[in-house]
Design a protein around this motif. Structure first.
Motif, PDB file in Angstrom:
ATOM      1  N   ARG A 213       0.853  -1.182   0.000  1.00 25.92           N
ATOM      2  CA  ARG A 213       0.000   0.000   0.000  1.00 25.92           C
ATOM      3  C   ARG A 213       0.893   1.237   0.000  1.00 25.92           C
ATOM      4  NH1 ARG A 213      -5.217   0.972   1.093  1.00 25.92           N
ATOM      5  NH2 ARG A 213      -5.543  -1.184   1.767  1.00 25.92           N
ATOM      6  N   LYS A 214       0.698   2.108  -0.999  1.00 22.65           N
ATOM      7  CA  LYS A 214       1.483   3.318  -1.113  1.00 22.65           C
ATOM      8  C   LYS A 214       0.561   4.456  -1.534  1.00 22.65           C
ATOM      9  CE  LYS A 214       5.751   5.178  -3.062  1.00 22.65           C
ATOM     10  NZ  LYS A 214       6.943   4.927  -3.883  1.00 22.65           N
ATOM     11  N   ASN A 215       0.555   5.511  -0.704  1.00 27.70           N
ATOM     12  CA  ASN A 215      -0.309   6.667  -0.962  1.00 27.70           C
ATOM     13  C   ASN A 215      -1.771   6.255  -1.123  1.00 27.70           C
ATOM     14  OD1 ASN A 215       1.980   8.368  -0.974  1.00 27.70           O
ATOM     15  ND2 ASN A 215       2.310   7.994  -3.163  1.00 27.70           N
ATOM     16  N   GLY A 216      -2.185   5.294  -0.286  1.00 29.66           N
ATOM     17  CA  GLY A 216      -3.578   4.869  -0.291  1.00 29.66           C
ATOM     18  C   GLY A 216      -3.942   3.896  -1.388  1.00 29.66           C
ATOM     19  N   GLU A 217      -2.979   3.470  -2.213  1.00 28.96           N
ATOM     20  CA  GLU A 217      -3.272   2.542  -3.293  1.00 28.96           C
ATOM     21  C   GLU A 217      -2.429   1.269  -3.144  1.00 28.96           C
ATOM     22  OE1 GLU A 217      -2.672   4.367  -7.048  1.00 28.96           O
ATOM     23  OE2 GLU A 217      -4.152   5.970  -6.725  1.00 28.96           O
ATOM     24  N   ILE A 218      -2.964   0.165  -3.652  1.00 23.79           N
ATOM     25  CA  ILE A 218      -2.223  -1.091  -3.687  1.00 23.79           C
ATOM     26  C   ILE A 218      -1.429  -1.118  -4.981  1.00 23.79           C
ATOM     27  CG2 ILE A 218      -2.355  -3.588  -3.658  1.00 23.79           C
ATOM     28  CD1 ILE A 218      -3.221  -2.281  -1.066  1.00 23.79           C
ATOM     29  N   VAL A 219      -0.090  -1.167  -4.858  1.00 25.60           N
ATOM     30  CA  VAL A 219       0.766  -1.101  -6.041  1.00 25.60           C
ATOM     31  C   VAL A 219       1.784  -2.239  -5.990  1.00 25.60           C
ATOM     32  CG1 VAL A 219       0.512   1.374  -6.390  1.00 25.60           C
ATOM     33  CG2 VAL A 219       2.295   0.525  -4.858  1.00 25.60           C
ATOM     34  N   ASP A 220       2.302  -2.570  -7.149  1.00 27.46           N
ATOM     35  CA  ASP A 220       3.322  -3.620  -7.269  1.00 27.46           C
ATOM     36  C   ASP A 220       4.694  -2.969  -7.131  1.00 27.46           C
ATOM     37  OD1 ASP A 220       4.592  -5.962  -7.675  1.00 27.46           O
ATOM     38  OD2 ASP A 220       4.134  -6.156  -9.812  1.00 27.46           O
ATOM     39  N   ARG A 221       5.483  -3.399  -6.148  1.00 31.40           N
ATOM     40  CA  ARG A 221       6.799  -2.814  -5.909  1.00 31.40           C
ATOM     41  C   ARG A 221       7.857  -3.917  -5.864  1.00 31.40           C
ATOM     42  NH1 ARG A 221       6.589   2.276  -7.042  1.00 31.40           N
ATOM     43  NH2 ARG A 221       8.352   2.751  -5.655  1.00 31.40           N
ATOM     44  N   LEU A 222       9.102  -3.551  -6.154  1.00 29.33           N
ATOM     45  CA  LEU A 222      10.222  -4.483  -6.091  1.00 29.33           C
ATOM     46  C   LEU A 222      10.953  -4.251  -4.771  1.00 29.33           C
ATOM     47  CD1 LEU A 222      11.781  -6.678  -7.651  1.00 29.33           C
ATOM     48  CD2 LEU A 222      13.258  -4.870  -8.559  1.00 29.33           C
ATOM     49  N   ILE A 223      10.964  -5.260  -3.911  1.00 29.69           N
ATOM     50  CA  ILE A 223      11.488  -5.133  -2.547  1.00 29.69           C
ATOM     51  C   ILE A 223      12.789  -5.929  -2.420  1.00 29.69           C
ATOM     52  CG2 ILE A 223      11.016  -5.460  -0.106  1.00 29.69           C
ATOM     53  CD1 ILE A 223       9.230  -3.372  -1.492  1.00 29.69           C
ATOM     54  N   GLN A 224      13.830  -5.250  -1.941  1.00 34.52           N
ATOM     55  CA  GLN A 224      15.139  -5.879  -1.746  1.00 34.52           C
ATOM     56  C   GLN A 224      15.378  -6.165  -0.256  1.00 34.52           C
ATOM     57  OE1 GLN A 224      17.999  -6.784  -3.841  1.00 34.52           O
ATOM     58  NE2 GLN A 224      18.329  -7.761  -1.859  1.00 34.52           N
ATOM     59  N   PRO A 225      15.485  -7.455   0.143  1.00 34.04           N
ATOM     60  CA  PRO A 225      15.845  -7.764   1.542  1.00 34.04           C
ATOM     61  C   PRO A 225      17.276  -7.310   1.851  1.00 34.04           C
ATOM     62  CG  PRO A 225      14.903  -9.677   0.435  1.00 34.04           C
ATOM     63  CD  PRO A 225      15.220  -8.679  -0.629  1.00 34.04           C
ATOM     64  N   LEU A 226      17.478  -6.789   3.047  1.00 29.43           N
ATOM     65  CA  LEU A 226      18.794  -6.352   3.516  1.00 29.43           C
ATOM     66  C   LEU A 226      19.108  -7.071   4.819  1.00 29.43           C
ATOM     67  CD1 LEU A 226      18.360  -2.479   3.074  1.00 29.43           C
ATOM     68  CD2 LEU A 226      19.379  -4.058   1.427  1.00 29.43           C
ATOM     69  N   ALA A 227      20.326  -7.588   4.943  1.00 30.78           N
ATOM     70  CA  ALA A 227      20.771  -8.236   6.185  1.00 30.78           C
ATOM     71  C   ALA A 227      22.156  -7.690   6.532  1.00 30.78           C
ATOM     72  CB  ALA A 227      20.823  -9.750   6.015  1.00 30.78           C
TER      73      ALA A 227
END
Length: 532
Positions: A486-500
């Motif tokens: 959820r971004k700015n009130g909308e459901i959007v497809d995002r690319l998420i990078q895990p960080l460790a």
């Protein structure tokens, strides 16, 4: 005679000697490892350039060496030996300890002529009050900055009183102990059997057929401890030493035997299931400084094959083991939205390809880490040897873990803060190819401030990378994942990078690490943040 010196080892200088792998009198073959050196980025074995007999060793653990430093003197096997004592070996002195009889069958045993040695440290007391000893049995071990030596008994008898302790300084004529001679002792009833020492549990002799002769010989122990180990069937290669510089003492050997073959300093297993009454407990092994559980005879259950580890694999195993035991490590996990960054990279990768290199996500990670090191400088420091100060680096060199056919290596990209994305991409491609081809030089793996280990091309959701000491931090990366958010009130497809991010808790606390990782996520969220 042939002087064997440190060969060309690239740009290394003043590198620490962490292991001496041979002893005076050893017969070695060409390419046999002689010493192990360790810099801040890599460990390396120095192989013998030719075969022969080790006549004298000219360095010891802790020394700093560079190209041209003298390691040892080698002679042809058929030449007469000069019998030069070297650090790491413990020859007995030519003469036994002097015995002086003051009165009543009790004799003073003193340090004999030990040459030019003065105020030499006592590093081991090898007998106890009440022990019955024979002539030539070792009494104490002395160690100077050049050699170790044992002082043998001048005659047999019963130890009545010991006059020295570990840490004392002695010279020729110093009183070691009072000895009740055999004639005097015979007047006392039942004096023929030795009294057990306070620290020695009674144990039965055991066979030594499974002891590896080479590993046994190279263990860091005095001749008397070796003799005891042989008599009771303990493989010194499996015993962890508690003495100075890891020296194996008699107490270590007896504790190992009394514990059923468990190394004294090995950590006890946590929450391990209790063995069944019929199961034999496996022994902890300390071969080459690496503790592991001795394997059962797997051939009883099916076909097996023993495959030697690669040289890089063996060096990495020792380095990682030391890092794990030395550095209290914690890993902090977070995520970065790299949607915009990936869109920019995708738009530029064809241009990079036309220029002869790939523009990979790792290049952006290197720039983001550099931005994080500038904002949070503790991550760009090292803990000083005194444990009370930090060495703050003012440069930004990033180590990149590279998977090669022979194992993991960590070449270093220098001055990341001064280079653009395309320049870094070209250099990363070149040094990665050198690593896979086995052509890295020593200087290619020196001077790192922080490391990145990326498994993104393989898979996984997260992992805990090990800190590459003496660095204090490392970033672990797995494959980025598309996710609905959820971004700015909308459901959007995002690319998420895990960080460790794993860090040395002696230098970095949890809140500082969390802020550092959050800053990485912020920088990666928009490619424009890389120039802030």
């Amino acid at each position: 005679m042939k002087e064997i010196k440190v060969p060309d080892i690239g740009n290394f200088s003043d590198v620490s000697v962490i292991e001496v792998l041979v002893n005076v009198g050893d017969t070695i073959k060409i390419d046999d490892p002689m010493v192990t050196l360790e810099s801040d980025k890599a460990s390396m074995d120095i192989p013998a350039p030719q075969g022969g007999v080790v006549e004298a060793i000219k360095i010891k653990v802790g020394d700093k060496v560079s190209e041209g430093s003298l390691i040892l003197v080698l002679k042809e096997a058929n030449e007469p030996s000069l019998n030069v004592a070297a650090s790491g070996s413990q020859p007995k002195v030519a003469g036994a300890a002097a015995a002086v009889s003051p009165a009543g069958g009790t004799e003073e045993v003193k340090v004999p002529d030990i040459g030019d040695f003065k105020s030499v440290s006592v590093i081991e007391v090898l007998v106890h009050v009440g022990d019955v000893i024979k002539a030539e049995d070792s009494l104490i071990t002395l160690e100077s900055d050049k050699a170790s030596m044992e002082i043998p008994a001048p005659k047999g008898g019963k130890v009545k009183e010991i006059k020295v302790a570990v840490g004392d300084k002695v010279s020729e004529g110093s009183l070691i102990l009072l000895l009740e001679t055999a004639d005097a002792a015979s007047a006392a009833p039942a004096a023929s059997a030795p009294a057990p020492s306070a620290s020695a549990a009674p144990v039965a002799a055991a066979p030594t057929s499974n002891v590896n002769a080479d590993d046994f010989r190279r263990a860091h122990a005095s001749p008397s401890v070796r003799r005891i180990a042989r008599e009771i069937g303990v493989d010194l290669a499996k015993v962890a030493g508690s003495g100075p510089n890891g020296r194996i003492t008699e107490q270590d050997v007896r504790a190992f035997q009394a514990g059923g073959g468990i190394a004294a300093s090995a950590p006890a297993p946590v929450a391990a299931p209790a063995p069944t009454p019929s199961a034999a407990a496996p022994a902890a092994n300390n071969m080459g400084g690496i503790q592991f559980i001795t394997q059962p005879d797997w051939s009883k259950f099916g076909a097996v094959e023993t495959i030697p580890m690669s040289r890089i694999g063996k060096i990495s195993a020792k380095h990682l083991h030391r890092a794990w035991l030395t550095v209290p490590q914690v890993t902090h996990f977070d995520e970065a939205d790299i949607t915009e960054l990936e869109a920019y990279r995708s738009g530029m990768k064809d241009k990079a390809k036309a220029m002869g290199f790939n523009l990979t996500p790792l290049v952006f990670m290197m720039k983001a880490v550099t931005a994080g090191l500038k904002e949070f400088p503790k991550f760009n420091s090292a803990l000083a040897d005194d444990g009370e100060n930090l060495i703050q680096r003012k440069f930004y060199n990033i180590g990149i873990a590279v998977d090669t056919p022979d194992g993991l290596v960590v070449p270093v990209i220098k001055d990341v803060d001064r280079k653009g994305l395309f320049e870094l991409a070209r250099e990363l491609g070149e040094i990665s190819k050198k690593a896979r081809d086995g052509k890295l030089k020593a200087g290619d793996m020196q001077g790192g401030c922080f490391s990145i280990s990326s498994l993104g091309g393989i898979g996984g959701t997260n992992f805990t990378p090990l800190v590459n000491a003496p660095e204090v931090g490392i970033l672990g990366l797995t494959r980025a994942q598309e996710r609905l958010v959820r971004k700015n009130g909308e459901i959007v497809d995002r690319l998420i990078q895990p960080l460790a991010v794993s860090y040395d808790h002696r230098v970095i606390d949890g809140a500082y690490a969390a802020r550092f990782t959050a800053h990485l996520a912020f920088v990666l969220s928009d490619v424009r943040n890389l120039i802030l």
